[in-house]
Design an enzyme around this catalytic site. Sequence first.
Site, PDB file in Angstrom:
ATOM      1  N   GLU A  77      17.442  37.558  50.352  1.00  0.00           N
ATOM      2  CA  GLU A  77      18.743  37.883  50.933  1.00  0.00           C
ATOM      3  C   GLU A  77      18.968  37.148  52.253  1.00  0.00           C
ATOM      4  O   GLU A  77      20.080  36.695  52.537  1.00  0.00           O
ATOM      5  CB  GLU A  77      18.870  39.392  51.144  1.00  0.00           C
ATOM      6  CG  GLU A  77      19.029  40.179  49.852  1.00  0.00           C
ATOM      7  CD  GLU A  77      20.222  39.733  49.036  1.00  0.00           C
ATOM      8  OE1 GLU A  77      21.236  39.330  49.627  1.00  0.00           O
ATOM      9  OE2 GLU A  77      20.134  39.777  47.794  1.00  0.00           O
ATOM     10  N   CYS A 232      34.173  34.183  38.695  1.00  0.00           N
ATOM     11  CA  CYS A 232      35.302  34.274  39.638  1.00  0.00           C
ATOM     12  C   CYS A 232      35.052  33.326  40.800  1.00  0.00           C
ATOM     13  O   CYS A 232      34.941  33.738  41.951  1.00  0.00           O
ATOM     14  CB  CYS A 232      35.475  35.711  40.114  1.00  0.00           C
ATOM     15  SG  CYS A 232      37.062  36.018  40.937  1.00  0.00           S
ATOM     16  N   CYS A 239      39.183  32.870  34.228  1.00  0.00           N
ATOM     17  CA  CYS A 239      39.883  34.122  33.972  1.00  0.00           C
ATOM     18  C   CYS A 239      39.920  34.475  32.482  1.00  0.00           C
ATOM     19  O   CYS A 239      39.920  35.650  32.111  1.00  0.00           O
ATOM     20  CB  CYS A 239      41.309  34.047  34.514  1.00  0.00           C
ATOM     21  SG  CYS A 239      41.392  33.817  36.303  1.00  0.00           S
ATOM     22  N   CYS A 242      37.205  36.677  31.669  1.00  0.00           N
ATOM     23  CA  CYS A 242      36.951  37.748  32.642  1.00  0.00           C
ATOM     24  C   CYS A 242      37.210  39.132  32.050  1.00  0.00           C
ATOM     25  O   CYS A 242      38.267  39.375  31.462  1.00  0.00           O
ATOM     26  CB  CYS A 242      37.847  37.545  33.865  1.00  0.00           C
ATOM     27  SG  CYS A 242      37.653  38.834  35.106  1.00  0.00           S
ATOM     28  N   CYS A 248      43.498  42.389  37.005  1.00  0.00           N
ATOM     29  CA  CYS A 248      43.405  41.585  38.227  1.00  0.00           C
ATOM     30  C   CYS A 248      44.791  41.189  38.735  1.00  0.00           C
ATOM     31  O   CYS A 248      45.567  40.551  38.012  1.00  0.00           O
ATOM     32  CB  CYS A 248      42.573  40.336  37.952  1.00  0.00           C
ATOM     33  SG  CYS A 248      42.461  39.227  39.365  1.00  0.00           S
TER      34      CYS A 248
END
Length: 393
Positions: A77, A232, A239, A242, A248
Amino acid sequence: MSEKPSKRKAPPVGATPVATASRKRKSDATGVAPTTTVSSALAPHYADRLLAWFDVSGRHDLPWQHPRTPYRVWLSEIMLQQTQVRVVIPYFERFVAALPDLPALAEASQDEVMALWSGLGYYARARNLHAAAKRCVELHGGDLPRDLDALVALPGIGRSTAGAILSQAWGDPFPILDGNVKRVLSRVFGVEGWPGLPANEKRLWSIAESLLPDARLADYTQAQMDFGATLCTRHDPACVLCPLQDDCIARREGRTDELPTPKPGKPLPERWAVVLLLRDAEGRVLLQRRPSTGIWAALWSLPEAPDHDAARHWFDAHIDGDYDDATTLDDVHHGFTHYRLLMHPRVWRGVALRGAIADNADETPPLRWVSRAEFDALGIPAPVRTLITRPHS
DNA sequence: AAGTCGGGGAC
DNA sequence: GTCCCAGACTT
């Protein structure tokens, strides 16, 4: 919820609360641009759809997932802050091979940690990582704390990184808000305004919090990042594939290229510097440790000066040789987030430190003759490493 | 709220 | 060339 008889609603400014979604909405066929979000309708399905997508299309073979220990999650991270996965992977592998657990990191030298980080950038991350490891040994028995506030109290860990660690290492229900999540939420819920602005960021946090599932938290966190990174995407999102495309707002309004709102731009200042590439009779390069604050803090770089007068002055004070007896290399351009650096390298061969300097290695900032074989053991800024390893330099 | 802090990928 | 990326910290 109060009655809103007027068909005309306020424009969707950044402060539009997510909870004020219209109770019913025609699924399509209306030419009126929606001005409220659909989050209350979508929220119960959001995580399920994302997780179903993740099971089929997510990334399941990243190095820090096998094994997925708190230390490895934490390290990944930190490395992944403002840094793309593809870039991080080789650094991560090298780092955990050298320092496989938190106590090993705590006991490592600063030079070793900085050498392992060299080239990755944002070196405060490495210094904070090292300091945090030492603190975990002191305060938490050599482990990362399983507690949001205790994690955030460690240097280099903010709320998003703490949430990523808690959810991925232990499956605890905490949200993240990285660049991926900001982009996805801005599009799905039509959040206007640059996400870096605190007011907009606050709203995105509250949305992220409201969408948390009650199970599979580690997968959910990974799913969001994979979703933002591979589907995305900033440019040309997929899309058509998606699982949220019907809900959305950016998709329905044809505004995926306008959301999230880009950061307001401004011209970057340019600084320049003369850099002195000095080689002794053995071909070693004179490096200088940079100050502990500022750009490239504590890394080994070339001596530099803001102009030729200052460079000549430094040269005459430190070097046994002739400032004008140098060759010039091509300028090196290097861009930072907030300014551009233009370096004019000058090269000398067969020079030496003046006697008084050579006898005083404790001078601040410290100087050191370094052979090519020693480069890998030091933290050296990427453009400087390129410069001193280039042929004919 | 704005500035500081790297390097590279993708366009 | 530009923009931005699994952000955090300082002022």
